[in-house]
Design a protein around this motif. Structure first.
Motif, short mmCIF file in Angstrom:
data_model
loop_
_atom_site.label_atom_id
_atom_site.label_comp_id
_atom_site.label_asym_id
_atom_site.label_seq_id
_atom_site.Cartn_x
_atom_site.Cartn_y
_atom_site.Cartn_z
N ILE A 34 -3.36 2.75 -6.49
CA ILE A 34 -3.67 1.46 -7.00
C ILE A 34 -3.54 1.16 -8.17
CG2 ILE A 34 -5.61 1.26 -4.71
CD1 ILE A 34 -7.91 2.12 -7.60
N GLU A 57 -6.40 -3.61 -7.55
CA GLU A 57 -5.50 -4.34 -6.49
C GLU A 57 -4.06 -3.39 -5.74
OE1 GLU A 57 -3.75 -7.32 -8.58
OE2 GLU A 57 -2.16 -5.87 -9.42
N PHE A 58 -3.57 -4.35 -4.93
CA PHE A 58 -2.91 -3.49 -4.28
C PHE A 58 -1.56 -3.78 -5.54
CE2 PHE A 58 -5.54 -2.35 -0.75
CZ PHE A 58 -5.88 -1.20 -1.05
N PRO A 61 0.20 -7.52 3.65
CA PRO A 61 0.44 -5.98 2.75
C PRO A 61 1.14 -5.37 3.59
CG PRO A 61 -1.55 -6.50 4.19
CD PRO A 61 -1.18 -8.48 4.58
N VAL A 79 1.24 -0.94 -0.32
CA VAL A 79 -0.21 -0.43 0.09
C VAL A 79 1.01 1.10 0.45
CG1 VAL A 79 -2.07 1.18 1.04
CG2 VAL A 79 -1.39 -1.05 1.06
N ASN A 101 -9.42 -8.50 -0.82
CA ASN A 101 -8.66 -7.71 -0.03
C ASN A 101 -9.95 -6.65 0.23
OD1 ASN A 101 -6.59 -8.13 -2.07
ND2 ASN A 101 -6.56 -6.24 -2.44
N TYR A 112 2.68 -1.88 4.18
CA TYR A 112 2.43 0.45 3.96
C TYR A 112 3.96 -0.01 3.24
CZ TYR A 112 -1.47 1.24 6.46
OH TYR A 112 -3.36 1.30 6.14
N VAL A 165 -3.45 6.66 -2.24
CA VAL A 165 -2.62 5.38 -2.26
C VAL A 165 -2.62 4.75 -3.09
CG1 VAL A 165 -3.95 3.00 -0.87
CG2 VAL A 165 -4.32 5.31 0.22
#
Ligand code: 8GT
Ligand code: MG
Length: 142
Positions: A24, A38-39, A88, A11, A123, A90, A22
């Motif tokens: 995507i 999606e990420f 996930p 992310v 997700n 950051y 963010v």
């Protein structure tokens, strides 16, 4: 039970406060989960850490170097092709210009707008977590 498919996703966050965004990306129109947002990320390779995997995937899929700044809770989801474990993280941008190398589109979105995009089923809880983490505050009555 077949093996779990271990995946690391990122992310990528830019800005702060009301300007937080963010990244995507849109998956190709063919293959697994075609056309979903999606990420960025992908499958863990042999002898690689999850953090190294996410950094490698951003370079391969979007041509940028990122660094990991934190992690989120892993999510497991059963698809018809197997059980996927999403790990996930950051991330923050370090260098390079975004290019759609292995994705068909990318967008910077406000956390609250993430719900407008079609993400894979796995997700859903993660998207809600990101919205909360990045300041999707609920106004409290005084
Ligand atoms: N990258 C990514 N994969 C996700 C997300 N959510 C989710 O269920 N997945 C699933 O995770 C699995 C692996 O991701 P991927 O297709 O990006 O793997 P990859 O980049 O290594 O691709 P490749 O197998 O074509 O080399 C897929 O089954 C995909 O559907 C997400 O937000 N990002
Ligand atoms: Mg991928």
């Amino acid at each position: 039970m077949s093996d779990v498919i271990c995946v690391a996703i990122g992310v990528l966050v830019d800005g702060e406060g009301d300007d937080v965004r963010v990244l995507i990306a849109k998956r190709p129109e063919s293959g697994v989960l075609a056309g979903y947002w999606e990420f960025p990320g992908g499958k863990l390779e042999k002898d690689e850490t999850l953090e190294d995997c996410v950094v490698r995937e951003f370079a391969e899929e979007l041509g940028v170097r990122v660094s990991v700044t934190g992690c989120l809770k892993a999510v497991r989801h059963e698809y018809d092709y197997g059980v996927v474990e999403l790990n996930p993280f950051y991330c923050r941008w370090e260098s390079g210009e975004l290019e759609n190398l292995a994705v068909v589109d990318h967008r910077w979105v406000k956390p609250n707008d993430l719900r407008r995009y079609q993400f894979p089923e796995a997700n859903i809880s993660l998207v809600e977590r990101v919205i909360i983490d990045l300041g999707g505050k609920v106004a409290l009555a005084s």
